[in-house]
Design an enzyme around this catalytic site. Structure first.
Site, mmCIF file in Angstrom:
data_model
loop_
_atom_site.group_PDB
_atom_site.id
_atom_site.type_symbol
_atom_site.label_atom_id
_atom_site.label_comp_id
_atom_site.label_asym_id
_atom_site.label_seq_id
_atom_site.Cartn_x
_atom_site.Cartn_y
_atom_site.Cartn_z
ATOM 1 C CD GLU A 136 -15.230 22.250 -31.949
ATOM 2 O OE1 GLU A 136 -15.753 21.763 -31.131
ATOM 3 O OE2 GLU A 136 -14.136 22.811 -31.721
ATOM 4 C CB CYS A 169 -17.453 19.551 -27.853
ATOM 5 S SG CYS A 169 -15.646 19.476 -28.480
ATOM 6 C CB THR A 207 -7.867 12.699 -29.964
ATOM 7 O OG1 THR A 207 -7.540 14.033 -30.140
ATOM 8 C CG2 THR A 207 -6.993 12.265 -28.803
ATOM 9 C CB SER A 266 -7.619 20.558 -23.236
ATOM 10 O OG SER A 266 -7.273 19.479 -23.521
ATOM 11 C CG HIS A 278 -17.222 16.276 -24.783
ATOM 12 N ND1 HIS A 278 -17.423 15.840 -26.270
ATOM 13 C CD2 HIS A 278 -15.947 16.818 -25.040
ATOM 14 C CE1 HIS A 278 -16.295 16.242 -26.925
ATOM 15 N NE2 HIS A 278 -15.544 16.903 -26.256
ATOM 16 C CE LYS A 325 -6.854 10.915 -18.550
ATOM 17 N NZ LYS A 325 -5.764 10.538 -17.715
ATOM 18 C CB SER A 338 -12.233 23.513 -25.737
ATOM 19 O OG SER A 338 -11.539 22.386 -25.277
HETATM 20 P P1 HMG Z 1 -0.386 12.512 -24.785
HETATM 21 O O1 HMG Z 1 0.335 13.365 -23.816
HETATM 22 O O2 HMG Z 1 0.530 11.909 -25.784
HETATM 23 O O3 HMG Z 1 -0.473 10.824 -23.914
HETATM 24 O O4 HMG Z 1 -1.720 12.678 -24.842
HETATM 25 P P2 HMG Z 1 -0.199 10.496 -22.273
HETATM 26 O O5 HMG Z 1 1.392 10.501 -22.533
HETATM 27 O O6 HMG Z 1 -0.750 11.451 -21.267
HETATM 28 O O7 HMG Z 1 -0.721 9.134 -22.451
HETATM 29 C C1 HMG Z 1 -2.248 8.957 -22.545
HETATM 30 C C2 HMG Z 1 -2.431 7.757 -21.589
HETATM 31 O O8 HMG Z 1 -1.910 6.605 -22.305
HETATM 32 C C3 HMG Z 1 -1.793 7.851 -20.044
HETATM 33 O O9 HMG Z 1 -2.677 7.116 -19.318
HETATM 34 C C4 HMG Z 1 -0.507 6.894 -20.262
HETATM 35 O O10 HMG Z 1 -0.088 6.312 -19.098
HETATM 36 C C5 HMG Z 1 -1.273 5.834 -21.465
HETATM 37 P P3 HMG Z 1 -3.518 8.447 -18.065
HETATM 38 O O11 HMG Z 1 -2.110 8.747 -17.457
HETATM 39 O O12 HMG Z 1 -3.915 9.520 -18.845
HETATM 40 O O13 HMG Z 1 -4.261 7.381 -17.353
HETATM 41 N N1 HMG Z 1 -0.424 5.067 -21.861
HETATM 42 C C6 HMG Z 1 -0.564 3.543 -22.325
HETATM 43 N N2 HMG Z 1 -1.257 2.554 -21.798
HETATM 44 C C7 HMG Z 1 -1.298 1.483 -22.398
HETATM 45 N N3 HMG Z 1 -0.245 1.226 -22.873
HETATM 46 C C8 HMG Z 1 0.784 1.717 -23.267
HETATM 47 C C9 HMG Z 1 0.792 3.447 -22.995
HETATM 48 N N4 HMG Z 1 1.322 4.229 -23.323
HETATM 49 C C10 HMG Z 1 0.910 5.532 -22.708
HETATM 50 N N5 HMG Z 1 1.745 1.395 -24.219
HETATM 51 C C11 HMG Z 1 -3.571 14.096 -24.558
HETATM 52 C C12 HMG Z 1 -2.973 12.961 -24.125
HETATM 53 C C13 HMG Z 1 -4.839 14.247 -24.019
HETATM 54 C C14 HMG Z 1 -2.966 15.545 -24.180
HETATM 55 C C15 HMG Z 1 -3.774 14.170 -26.038
HETATM 56 O O14 HMG Z 1 -4.583 13.054 -26.646
HETATM 57 C C16 HMG Z 1 -4.359 15.411 -26.610
HETATM 58 O O15 HMG Z 1 -3.793 16.517 -26.834
HETATM 59 N N6 HMG Z 1 -5.787 15.437 -26.931
HETATM 60 C C17 HMG Z 1 -6.317 16.596 -27.584
HETATM 61 C C18 HMG Z 1 -7.095 17.407 -26.476
HETATM 62 C C19 HMG Z 1 -7.991 16.787 -25.809
HETATM 63 O O16 HMG Z 1 -9.002 15.788 -26.284
HETATM 64 N N7 HMG Z 1 -8.512 17.078 -24.590
HETATM 65 C C20 HMG Z 1 -9.674 16.639 -23.855
HETATM 66 C C21 HMG Z 1 -10.294 17.718 -22.840
HETATM 67 S S1 HMG Z 1 -10.957 19.070 -23.888
HETATM 68 C C22 HMG Z 1 -12.315 18.743 -24.744
HETATM 69 O O17 HMG Z 1 -12.728 17.570 -24.403
HETATM 70 C C23 HMG Z 1 -12.606 19.557 -25.743
HETATM 71 C C24 HMG Z 1 -12.288 19.090 -26.973
HETATM 72 O O18 HMG Z 1 -13.172 18.086 -27.558
HETATM 73 C C25 HMG Z 1 -12.388 20.254 -28.239
HETATM 74 C C26 HMG Z 1 -13.975 21.234 -27.925
HETATM 75 O O19 HMG Z 1 -14.539 21.223 -27.115
HETATM 76 O O20 HMG Z 1 -14.360 21.461 -29.005
HETATM 77 C C27 HMG Z 1 -11.067 18.571 -27.353
#
Ligand code: HMG
Length: 401
Positions: A95, A127, A168, A217, A249, A258, A324
């Site tokens: 992609e 992906c 990420t 997502s 993935h 999760k 996605s």
């Molecule tokens: P965020 O919103 O900044 O993170 O980003 P958060 O505030 O939700 O924290 C993440 C986790 O860290 C939480 O745990 C916190 O509690 C924990 P959870 O509630 O999830 O269990 N945390 C801590 N843990 C230990 N010590 C600490 C601490 N502080 C916080 N001090 C988000 C999260 C996924 C939104 C971000 O990473 C993002 O936007 N990522 C990009 C999108 C993505 O990867 N999506 C996944 C599904 S889509 C997919 O897989 C397709 C893709 O690969 C593309 C394709 O298909 O081509 C993306």
């Protein structure tokens, strides 16, 4: 993971020739970037990354690397070990496309001096693209079991600076050979498939970086998992407890945890977070170090499982691929007795160790920014030590050596 059974080889009972993965290899970018640098820059606790999303470092390509150089480096390993005989198709899944018309696979074909008698195309669906390519490859091999298909999955995951997706990012390529009677993995025929038109992650043509609705997502991934799982069960898929290992993935490794909690709940055998993390741990080693490599990520999870200490012969692996947008699939395969011949844990560790660590300032210089620059002519600096280089652009044509 609890008890593991030795399953019949896929297809063997019905007298159907098996098909699947004969050999598999990976390559990555020249640099590694520890997420501690990013946490320090943002003045946050690094455990948000190390523990919260389960990522430690990300690979970053040098300015003279891209999906073609990484894909060619991974495919070169496959060709050196297996030769080219029987390969009549090359599928390049990505992609992070570098041209709107020409398949990135054709550049790889040229760099590896592959025989002319090969069809080469690019597949795309975020992906999921490489699993689509794998299913096409299996179809070709089923039509003519003498034919082999070289599949390459290569991506550079880039988000904007200071966004939630930034930790990420990552980069890697995987190449594998699909053929009849494979040494490593025989893929079973049941598949659970899923498509839903959602806007969770996308990359318009004028952007280097993806746009993403991060939390949405995660939910879209879960919906697709549930949908694909039930479709798999409705199409003669085996019971949950007949699957020994799960390979997801991994956009970040905690996403897989999760997902596994959700799937076990759906299957009526719920695991809590530590149990789900423990069940998947053998699949995390490479993705934690490489970051998201989009289409390659699921195969890096599989490679990590193969390279783990466990004896896997005869065991069934369940694969969940999510792209996605969104397209997803659940399917299974049986690890074959010959798989040990292809174990290369030391070589894989050496690839990771060969990366040059960089700090935040260098990372910012290498990040290409949001918008694609409309440059018809430029030269890249020599940086990579890899076998192939992206030399730049001449009158709009990309140059590789
Ligand atoms: P965020 O919103 O900044 O993170 O980003 P958060 O505030 O939700 O924290 C993440 C986790 O860290 C939480 O745990 C916190 O509690 C924990 P959870 O509630 O999830 O269990 N945390 C801590 N843990 C230990 N010590 C600490 C601490 N502080 C916080 N001090 C988000 C999260 C996924 C939104 C971000 O990473 C993002 O936007 N990522 C990009 C999108 C993505 O990867 N999506 C996944 C599904 S889509 C997919 O897989 C397709 C893709 O690969 C593309 C394709 O298909 O081509 C993306």
């Amino acid at each position: 993971m609890s008890t593991h059974t030795n399953h019949e080889q896929a297809g063997e009972e019905a007298g159907v020739p098996t098909a699947g993965i004969q050999d598999i290899a990976f390559a990555t970018g020249h640099y590694s970037f520890d997420l501690k640098n990013l946490a320090d820059q943002h003045e946050i606790d690094v455990n948000k990354f190390y523990v919260g999303i389960g990522q430690e470092t990300m690979s970053i390509p040098a300015s003279d690397e891209d999906i073609v150089t990484m894909g060619a480096a991974a495919a070169q390993r496959i060709i050196e070990r297996n030769g080219t005989e029987g390969i009549r198709t090359l599928l390049f899944a990505t992609e992070s496309g570098i041209d709107q018309s020409k398949s990135a696979g054709v550049y790889v074909h040229g760099l590896l001096k592959l025989p002319r008698e090969i069809r080469t195309i690019e597949t795309k669906m975020a992906c999921y693209g490489a699993i689509g390519a794998l299913q096409m490859a299996l179809g070709l091999v089923a039509r003519n079991p003498k034919e082999k298909v070289l599949v390459i999955a290569a991506d550079v995951a880039r988000y904007d600076i200071d966004t939630s997706g930034e930790p990420t990012q990552g980069a890697a390529a995987v190449a594998f050979l699909v053929q009849a009677s494979p040494d490593i993995l025989a893929i079973e025929s049941s598949q659970g498939v899923y498509t839903s038109d959602v806007q969770d992650f996308w990359r318009p043509n004028f952007r280097n970086t993806a746009l993403v609705d991060g939390k949405f997502s995660v939910g879209a991934y879960m919906d697709a998992l549930v949908g694909a799982w039930h479709d798999y069960r409705d199409h003669d898929g085996v019971d949950f407890d007949e699957i020994d290992w799960f390979c997801y993935h991994q956009p970040f490794t905690k996403m897989a945890v999760k997902a596994h909690m959700r799937l076990t709940r759906e299957a009526g055998v719920p695991l809590d977070k530590p149990e789900a993390a423990q069940a998947l741990e053998p699949t995390f080693g490479y993705n934690k170090q490489l970051g998201n490599s989009y289409s390659a990520s699921i195969f890096l999870g599989f490679l990590a499982l193969l390279d783990s200490e466990t004896d896997l012969e005869g065991q069934r692996v369940g694969f969940f691929s999510y792209g996605s947008g969104a397209v997803a699939e659940f399917f299974t395969g049986i690890i074959q007795p010959g798989y040990r011949k292809h174990l290369r844990a030391q070589e894989h560790q050496a690839i990771l160790d060969a990366r040059v660590p960089i700090g935040y300032d260098r990372y910012r210089v290498l990040h290409p920014g949001t918008l694609v620059q409309p440059l018809d002519n430029y030269r890249t600096e020599r940086e990579t030590q890899g076998p192939f280089r992206f030399e730049g652009v001449s009158e709009g044509s990309r140059l590789y050596r």
